[in-house]
Design a protein around this motif. Structure first.
Motif, PDB file in Angstrom:
ATOM      1  N   ALA A  19      -8.815   7.458 -24.235  1.00  0.00           N
ATOM      2  CA  ALA A  19      -9.358   8.787 -23.944  1.00  0.00           C
ATOM      3  C   ALA A  19      -8.748   9.848 -24.861  1.00  0.00           C
ATOM      4  O   ALA A  19      -8.452  10.973 -24.444  1.00  0.00           O
ATOM      5  CB  ALA A  19      -9.147   9.154 -22.484  1.00  0.00           C
ATOM      6  N   LEU A  20      -8.568   9.499 -26.119  1.00  0.00           N
ATOM      7  CA  LEU A  20      -7.938  10.418 -27.061  1.00  0.00           C
ATOM      8  C   LEU A  20      -8.739  11.711 -27.222  1.00  0.00           C
ATOM      9  O   LEU A  20      -8.173  12.796 -27.366  1.00  0.00           O
ATOM     10  CB  LEU A  20      -7.771   9.717 -28.421  1.00  0.00           C
ATOM     11  N   GLU A  21     -10.061  11.593 -27.185  1.00  0.00           N
ATOM     12  CA  GLU A  21     -10.892  12.773 -27.402  1.00  0.00           C
ATOM     13  C   GLU A  21     -10.772  13.791 -26.266  1.00  0.00           C
ATOM     14  O   GLU A  21     -11.143  14.957 -26.428  1.00  0.00           O
ATOM     15  CB  GLU A  21     -12.354  12.357 -27.597  1.00  0.00           C
ATOM     16  N   ASP A  22     -10.261  13.353 -25.122  1.00  0.00           N
ATOM     17  CA  ASP A  22     -10.079  14.265 -23.982  1.00  0.00           C
ATOM     18  C   ASP A  22      -8.654  14.807 -23.891  1.00  0.00           C
ATOM     19  O   ASP A  22      -8.327  15.520 -22.945  1.00  0.00           O
ATOM     20  CB  ASP A  22     -10.420  13.543 -22.670  1.00  0.00           C
ATOM     21  N   THR A  23      -7.825  14.458 -24.876  1.00  0.00           N
ATOM     22  CA  THR A  23      -6.419  14.877 -24.846  1.00  0.00           C
ATOM     23  C   THR A  23      -6.233  16.149 -25.645  1.00  0.00           C
ATOM     24  O   THR A  23      -6.679  16.231 -26.794  1.00  0.00           O
ATOM     25  CB  THR A  23      -5.530  13.763 -25.452  1.00  0.00           C
ATOM     26  N   PRO A  24      -5.601  17.203 -25.078  1.00  0.00           N
ATOM     27  CA  PRO A  24      -5.336  18.428 -25.841  1.00  0.00           C
ATOM     28  C   PRO A  24      -4.486  18.139 -27.071  1.00  0.00           C
ATOM     29  O   PRO A  24      -3.626  17.251 -27.055  1.00  0.00           O
ATOM     30  CB  PRO A  24      -4.578  19.319 -24.838  1.00  0.00           C
ATOM     31  N   CYS A  25      -4.732  18.879 -28.148  1.00  0.00           N
ATOM     32  CA  CYS A  25      -4.037  18.629 -29.396  1.00  0.00           C
ATOM     33  C   CYS A  25      -2.531  18.885 -29.301  1.00  0.00           C
ATOM     34  O   CYS A  25      -1.753  18.316 -30.079  1.00  0.00           O
ATOM     35  CB  CYS A  25      -4.626  19.491 -30.523  1.00  0.00           C
ATOM     36  N   ASP A  26      -2.118  19.732 -28.362  1.00  0.00           N
ATOM     37  CA  ASP A  26      -0.688  20.055 -28.239  1.00  0.00           C
ATOM     38  C   ASP A  26      -0.017  19.286 -27.107  1.00  0.00           C
ATOM     39  O   ASP A  26       1.073  19.644 -26.656  1.00  0.00           O
ATOM     40  CB  ASP A  26      -0.489  21.550 -28.039  1.00  0.00           C
ATOM     41  N   SER A  27      -0.665  18.221 -26.645  1.00  0.00           N
ATOM     42  CA  SER A  27      -0.105  17.440 -25.551  1.00  0.00           C
ATOM     43  C   SER A  27       0.395  16.101 -26.054  1.00  0.00           C
ATOM     44  O   SER A  27      -0.307  15.414 -26.803  1.00  0.00           O
ATOM     45  CB  SER A  27      -1.177  17.194 -24.481  1.00  0.00           C
TER      46      SER A  27
END
Length: 254
Positions: free
Chosen positions: A244-252
């Motif tokens: 689920a990388l596409e649902d992960t915030p870039c700063d997380s």
């Protein structure tokens, strides 16, 4: 008549390119557009920071002071004026097997043709310490070229041929070989005591694979490997999709 662009990375004065052009002439109108000087192992380089010059050497033969990729682009845009029916790159002095296709100017000439929408072929011959006999490699290239002109290739697909020494036993459809490639960087000093470096081929250990291009030429066959510019690792893509990388915030933190 089909129109055929021939290039290489060994330079316009290499005997290999003219043996190739002669073998292809019965199939169509052939133009040779090749680098002024040897451009081996230059990969898919495109010259962007200096002007390029093209010279007409004789009927059907032109040189460009650039890379094989430059030659394909200039030849198509300035000599053909439209896409040719076929691009053929070679005959290279030395194999382009397995991972070596990423370094090869010969393979990149065919790659550029494929990117531009032209069916393309790269041709490489086993290296030798003595005189080269380009005849069998040229004949093999003409056989495959006739097939491609008749049947075509899938979009963005091109063929890489590797030809063993002597008279080949036939053709083998192959995949790229894999190897443990260890590059040796030799450190030396010039007469003024300044260090310089010489990159050598180093150690090559090929992984066994009964359908690899390396195994085919080792067994005396011409390897025919279909290649494409798409370097996407689809197996890795599928695994990453499960995270689920596409649902992960870039700063997380993942």
């Amino acid at each position: 008549m089909p129109r055929i662009l021939v290039t290489n990375d060994d330079g316009v004065h290499s005997d290999g390119i003219h043996a190739l052009a002669a073998a292809l002439r019965p199939l169509g109108d052939v133009l040779v557009v090749a680098p002024h000087a040897e451009a081996s192992a230059i990969g898919h380089a495109l010259t962007l920071r200096r002007p390029l010059r093209m010279e007409h050497l004789r009927e059907g033969v032109y040189e460009v002071d650039g890379t094989p990729t430059d030659c394909v682009n200039i030849g198509i845009s300035k000599l053909f004026g439209a896409l040719p029916d076929l691009v053929v790159s070679g005959i290279n002095k030395g194999y382009n097997l397995g991972d070596d296709v990423t370094y090869s100017g010969t393979v990149s000439g065919a790659l550029e043709g494929a990117l531009l929408g032209v069916p393309s072929i790269a041709v490489s011959l086993a290296r030798t310490d003595g005189p080269y006999d380009f005849g069998p490699a040229a004949a093999a290239a003409a056989t495959i070229a006739a097939l491609v002109l008749r049947e075509g290739l899938a979009p963005r697909t091109f063929l890489s041929l590797n030809v063993p020494p002597g008279r080949p036993k036939g053709f083998k459809l192959t995949v790229q070989a894999k190897r443990n490639h260890i590059t040796i960087v030799d450190e030396r000093c010039d007469p003024r005591g300044k260090q310089y470096y010489w990159i050598e081929e180093g150690e090559n250990a090929w992984e066994p694979h009964d359908r690899s291009d390396f195994q085919a030429v080792r067994d005396g066959y011409v390897s025919v490997t279909p290649l494409q510019p798409d370097m996407t690792d689809y197996e890795a893509l599928a695994k990453l999709e499960t995270l689920a990388l596409e649902d992960t915030p870039c700063d997380s933190p993942v």
